[in-house]
Design a protein around this motif. Structure first.
Motif, short mmCIF file in Angstrom:
data_model
loop_
_atom_site.label_atom_id
_atom_site.label_comp_id
_atom_site.label_asym_id
_atom_site.label_seq_id
_atom_site.Cartn_x
_atom_site.Cartn_y
_atom_site.Cartn_z
N GLY A 1 0.82 -1.17 -0.08
CA GLY A 1 -0.03 0.08 -0.01
C GLY A 1 0.74 1.33 0.05
O GLY A 1 2.22 1.25 -0.20
N SER A 2 0.07 2.48 0.20
CA SER A 2 0.69 3.76 0.14
C SER A 2 0.36 4.34 1.31
O SER A 2 -0.85 4.25 1.61
CB SER A 2 0.60 4.18 -1.34
N LEU A 3 1.29 5.34 1.73
CA LEU A 3 0.95 6.58 2.43
C LEU A 3 1.70 7.83 2.04
O LEU A 3 2.80 7.81 1.29
CB LEU A 3 1.29 6.37 3.95
N ARG A 4 1.11 8.96 2.49
CA ARG A 4 1.74 10.15 2.21
C ARG A 4 2.04 10.96 3.46
O ARG A 4 0.88 11.37 4.32
CB ARG A 4 1.12 11.05 1.02
N LEU A 5 3.15 11.23 3.94
CA LEU A 5 3.57 12.05 5.07
C LEU A 5 3.74 13.56 4.92
O LEU A 5 4.20 13.78 3.49
CB LEU A 5 4.77 11.32 5.71
N SER A 6 3.26 14.28 5.78
CA SER A 6 3.34 15.83 5.33
C SER A 6 4.00 16.24 6.71
O SER A 6 3.77 15.75 7.81
CB SER A 6 1.96 16.44 5.42
N CYS A 7 4.83 17.33 6.41
CA CYS A 7 5.55 18.22 7.26
C CYS A 7 5.16 19.55 7.34
O CYS A 7 5.92 20.16 6.21
CB CYS A 7 7.06 17.60 7.29
N ALA A 8 4.68 20.08 8.22
CA ALA A 8 4.49 21.51 8.07
C ALA A 8 5.16 22.40 8.86
O ALA A 8 5.52 22.06 10.22
CB ALA A 8 3.01 21.72 8.22
N ALA A 9 5.71 23.54 8.59
CA ALA A 9 6.57 24.36 8.92
C ALA A 9 6.04 25.51 9.73
O ALA A 9 5.13 26.03 9.36
CB ALA A 9 7.90 24.57 8.31
N SER A 10 6.75 26.04 10.83
CA SER A 10 6.20 27.35 11.34
C SER A 10 6.69 28.57 10.75
O SER A 10 6.18 29.69 11.01
CB SER A 10 6.63 27.37 12.69
N ARG A 11 7.75 28.37 9.99
CA ARG A 11 8.27 29.56 8.99
C ARG A 11 7.59 29.87 7.85
O ARG A 11 6.83 29.16 7.30
CB ARG A 11 9.79 29.45 8.89
N ARG A 12 7.63 31.10 7.23
CA ARG A 12 7.08 31.34 6.03
C ARG A 12 7.51 30.83 4.70
O ARG A 12 7.02 30.78 3.72
CB ARG A 12 7.39 33.00 5.75
N THR A 13 8.88 30.11 4.73
CA THR A 13 9.65 29.60 3.75
C THR A 13 10.49 28.71 3.90
O THR A 13 11.06 28.74 5.14
CB THR A 13 10.23 30.62 2.93
N PHE A 14 10.82 27.49 3.31
CA PHE A 14 11.96 26.72 3.49
C PHE A 14 13.20 27.23 2.77
O PHE A 14 14.34 26.55 2.78
CB PHE A 14 11.56 25.26 2.99
N SER A 15 13.03 28.40 2.08
CA SER A 15 14.26 28.89 1.41
C SER A 15 15.66 28.83 2.29
O SER A 15 15.64 29.28 3.32
CB SER A 15 14.07 30.23 0.69
N GLY A 16 16.64 28.55 1.73
CA GLY A 16 17.95 28.17 2.47
C GLY A 16 17.95 26.99 3.36
O GLY A 16 19.10 26.79 3.90
N TYR A 17 16.97 26.23 3.35
CA TYR A 17 17.22 24.80 4.09
C TYR A 17 17.09 23.81 3.26
O TYR A 17 16.51 23.93 2.22
CB TYR A 17 15.81 24.72 4.91
N ALA A 18 17.56 22.65 3.72
CA ALA A 18 17.23 21.47 3.35
C ALA A 18 16.40 20.51 4.33
O ALA A 18 16.40 20.85 5.40
CB ALA A 18 18.78 20.64 3.35
N MET A 19 15.46 19.82 3.81
CA MET A 19 14.62 19.25 4.43
C MET A 19 14.52 17.76 4.32
O MET A 19 14.97 17.03 3.31
CB MET A 19 13.27 19.60 3.96
N GLY A 20 14.57 16.82 5.53
CA GLY A 20 14.79 15.50 5.56
C GLY A 20 14.06 14.80 6.26
O GLY A 20 13.16 15.17 7.08
#
Length: 123
Positions: free
Chosen positions: A16-35
């Protein structure tokens, strides 16, 4: 300070399948790497996938290549992990993390972590 909140975990049958989500408290992920990392019972936490926000470059652990896809939505400041063809060995608590450097597999480079979401794959 960045707060990360994961969602989307649950119980699914093998294949089967699942989709995980990760919401951030900042306005943008610019400049970040997400893992995404995961920790199975009795095992150390391991790297799963990462995305470099500025370029869209992605990196995966071999065991999930071709099955998992990491992506992001800057407007929603959310990163996703689409997991297909799930296997019982994918069972773990999945963590989202943010880093301001691009060393995708190195856990110590990630400064911010979510609380984790449980994924259970039944055989």
């Amino acid at each position: 300070q960045v707060q990360l909140v994961e969602s989307g975990g649950g119980l699914v049958q093998a294949g089967g399948s699942l989709r995980l989500s990760c919401a951030a408290s900042r306005r943008t992920f610019s400049g970040y790497a997400m893992g995404w990392f995961r920790q199975a019972p009795g095992k150390e936490r391991e790297f799963v996938a990462a995305i470099k926000w500025s370029s869209g470059s992605t990196y995966y652990v071999d065991s999930v290549k071709g099955r998992f896809t990491i992506s992001g939505d800057n407007a929603k400041v959310t990163v996703y992990l689409q997991m297909n063809s799930l296997k019982p060995e994918d069972t773990a608590v999945y963590y989202c993390a943010a880093a301001n450097t691009w060393v995708p597999k190195k856990e110590s480079q990630y400064q911010y972590w979510g609380q984790g979401t449980q994924v259970t794959v039944a055989s």
